[in-house]
Design a protein around this motif. Structure first.
Motif, PDB file in Angstrom:
ATOM      1  N   ILE A  61     -27.333 -60.373 -12.383  1.00  0.00           N
ATOM      2  CA  ILE A  61     -27.927 -60.493 -11.216  1.00  0.00           C
ATOM      3  C   ILE A  61     -27.415 -59.340 -10.006  1.00  0.00           C
ATOM      4  CG2 ILE A  61     -28.196 -61.751  -8.820  1.00  0.00           C
ATOM      5  CD1 ILE A  61     -28.329 -64.197 -10.772  1.00  0.00           C
ATOM      6  N   MET A  62     -25.935 -59.242 -10.213  1.00  0.00           N
ATOM      7  CA  MET A  62     -25.216 -58.449  -9.349  1.00  0.00           C
ATOM      8  C   MET A  62     -25.487 -56.718  -9.834  1.00  0.00           C
ATOM      9  SD  MET A  62     -21.643 -60.568  -9.276  1.00  0.00           S
ATOM     10  CE  MET A  62     -20.735 -59.643  -8.357  1.00  0.00           C
ATOM     11  N   ARG A  63     -25.593 -56.679 -11.095  1.00  0.00           N
ATOM     12  CA  ARG A  63     -25.689 -55.474 -11.700  1.00  0.00           C
ATOM     13  C   ARG A  63     -27.138 -54.845 -11.355  1.00  0.00           C
ATOM     14  NH1 ARG A  63     -24.691 -55.903 -17.185  1.00  0.00           N
ATOM     15  NH2 ARG A  63     -22.498 -55.195 -16.870  1.00  0.00           N
ATOM     16  N   GLY A  64     -28.228 -55.713 -11.266  1.00  0.00           N
ATOM     17  CA  GLY A  64     -29.440 -55.494 -10.807  1.00  0.00           C
ATOM     18  C   GLY A  64     -29.321 -55.120  -9.483  1.00  0.00           C
ATOM     19  N   HIS A  65     -28.649 -55.519  -8.659  1.00  0.00           N
ATOM     20  CA  HIS A  65     -28.660 -55.221  -7.014  1.00  0.00           C
ATOM     21  C   HIS A  65     -27.603 -54.164  -6.773  1.00  0.00           C
ATOM     22  CE1 HIS A  65     -30.634 -58.907  -6.803  1.00  0.00           C
ATOM     23  NE2 HIS A  65     -31.088 -58.674  -5.483  1.00  0.00           N
ATOM     24  N   GLY A  66     -26.959 -53.498  -7.753  1.00  0.00           N
ATOM     25  CA  GLY A  66     -26.081 -52.153  -7.699  1.00  0.00           C
ATOM     26  C   GLY A  66     -24.733 -52.773  -7.294  1.00  0.00           C
TER      27      GLY A  66
ATOM     28  N   ARG B 105     -29.138 -73.759 -14.862  1.00  0.00           N
ATOM     29  CA  ARG B 105     -30.245 -72.883 -15.623  1.00  0.00           C
ATOM     30  C   ARG B 105     -31.540 -72.706 -14.804  1.00  0.00           C
ATOM     31  NH1 ARG B 105     -28.150 -75.534 -20.408  1.00  0.00           N
ATOM     32  NH2 ARG B 105     -29.689 -77.384 -20.216  1.00  0.00           N
ATOM     33  N   LYS B 106     -32.083 -73.757 -14.134  1.00  0.00           N
ATOM     34  CA  LYS B 106     -33.186 -73.675 -13.209  1.00  0.00           C
ATOM     35  C   LYS B 106     -32.954 -72.715 -11.980  1.00  0.00           C
ATOM     36  CE  LYS B 106     -35.376 -78.030 -14.573  1.00  0.00           C
ATOM     37  NZ  LYS B 106     -35.937 -79.426 -14.079  1.00  0.00           N
ATOM     38  N   ALA B 107     -31.736 -72.942 -11.486  1.00  0.00           N
ATOM     39  CA  ALA B 107     -31.306 -72.132 -10.303  1.00  0.00           C
ATOM     40  C   ALA B 107     -31.148 -70.714 -10.779  1.00  0.00           C
ATOM     41  CB  ALA B 107     -30.025 -72.674  -9.953  1.00  0.00           C
ATOM     42  N   LEU B 108     -30.662 -70.438 -12.051  1.00  0.00           N
ATOM     43  CA  LEU B 108     -30.460 -68.892 -12.371  1.00  0.00           C
ATOM     44  C   LEU B 108     -31.800 -68.272 -12.784  1.00  0.00           C
ATOM     45  CD1 LEU B 108     -27.081 -69.257 -14.565  1.00  0.00           C
ATOM     46  CD2 LEU B 108     -27.440 -68.203 -12.199  1.00  0.00           C
ATOM     47  N   ALA B 109     -32.712 -68.990 -12.983  1.00  0.00           N
ATOM     48  CA  ALA B 109     -34.020 -68.636 -13.306  1.00  0.00           C
ATOM     49  C   ALA B 109     -35.063 -68.639 -12.238  1.00  0.00           C
ATOM     50  CB  ALA B 109     -34.755 -69.491 -14.567  1.00  0.00           C
ATOM     51  N   SER B 110     -34.740 -69.162 -11.178  1.00  0.00           N
ATOM     52  CA  SER B 110     -35.266 -69.245  -9.999  1.00  0.00           C
ATOM     53  C   SER B 110     -35.626 -67.630  -9.316  1.00  0.00           C
ATOM     54  CB  SER B 110     -34.858 -69.998  -9.002  1.00  0.00           C
ATOM     55  OG  SER B 110     -33.707 -69.501  -8.322  1.00  0.00           O
ATOM     56  N   ASP B 111     -36.718 -67.700  -8.523  1.00  0.00           N
ATOM     57  CA  ASP B 111     -36.951 -66.341  -7.606  1.00  0.00           C
ATOM     58  C   ASP B 111     -35.695 -66.067  -6.913  1.00  0.00           C
ATOM     59  OD1 ASP B 111     -39.151 -66.247  -8.891  1.00  0.00           O
ATOM     60  OD2 ASP B 111     -40.421 -67.325  -7.109  1.00  0.00           O
TER      61      ASP B 111
END
Length: 218
Positions: free
Chosen positions: A138-143, A78-84
């Protein structure tokens, strides 16, 4: 009268925690087969009878160790996925020697214990479902073309490749590891805005990643 009862409860929790921690240490250092009730008690510094006072069977103790570790792993994810930099953080979690070693011990143990196998499968599904849901965003946000590179595939790749690196390194096998680590590093860096630098272009299905970071022609 209430104070002694409170102290006993706190003492019970402390002893239980010591037994769980001792079992985890033995499993990591020597493997699950070495975690007998006597070894655990000696490691925790308690009377062997207390092991069965808190855990009626060794399977109950192993399950307590597994559940504590599983919740810790879910929290780390959870922390990893919420990181920058979630992609990098996920890769770091997947290649963590401590976490991977413990999961391998429980995977081996689950081959011989039905209850632990069921618990392991439930946790693994929960962990992967959470990861896939986050990877999709994440992937959708990067196209990324999610049909060409499904988040389910990437999730399995991250877990499998990370475990392979850790387990083979433990055995002294490192052939091909540098290439894999470099490839993973390049892939992760693309999600951080660094253009893909390897010849042949981006991996299939991810050619849109980092497109905004590439210099404009002319």
């Amino acid at each position: 009268m209430s104070t002694p009862r409170k102290r006993r409860r706190e003492g019970d929790t402390e002893t239980r925690d010591q037994l769980i921690a001792a079992t985890a240490d033995i499993m990591l250092e020597e493997g699950y087969a070495a975690a007998t009730s006597r070894r655990v008690a000696a490691k925790a510094g308690v009377n062997p009878a207390l092991v069965y006072y808190y855990f009626p069977t060794m399977d109950d103790l192993f399950l307590a160790v597994f559940r504590r570790g599983a919740e810790a792993n879910l929290e780390r994810q959870r922390k990893a996925l919420a990181s920058d930099n979630p992609m990098r953080a996920l890769w770091e979690v997947a290649t963590d020697p401590h976490g991977t070693a413990m999961l391998m011990e429980f995977m081996a143990l689950s081959n011989h214990r039905k209850d632990i196998r069921a618990e392991f499968a439930t946790y693994a599904q929960r962990y992967r479902e959470s990861q896939i849901a986050a990877l999709t965003v994440i992937m959708r946000g990067h196209g990324v073309d999610l049909d060409a590179l499904p988040p389910t595939l990437l999730s399995v790749m991250i877990s499998s490749l990370g475990a392979t690196l850790v387990n083979e390194a433990t055995l002294g096998i490192d052939l091909g590891h540098r290439d894999l680590v470099e490839f993973a590093e390049d892939f992760v860096r693309v999600f951080e805005g660094v253009p893909w630098s390897r010849t042949g272009g981006l991996p299939a299905g991810s050619r849109a990643i980092g497109a905004e970071s590439e210099p404009a022609a002319g």
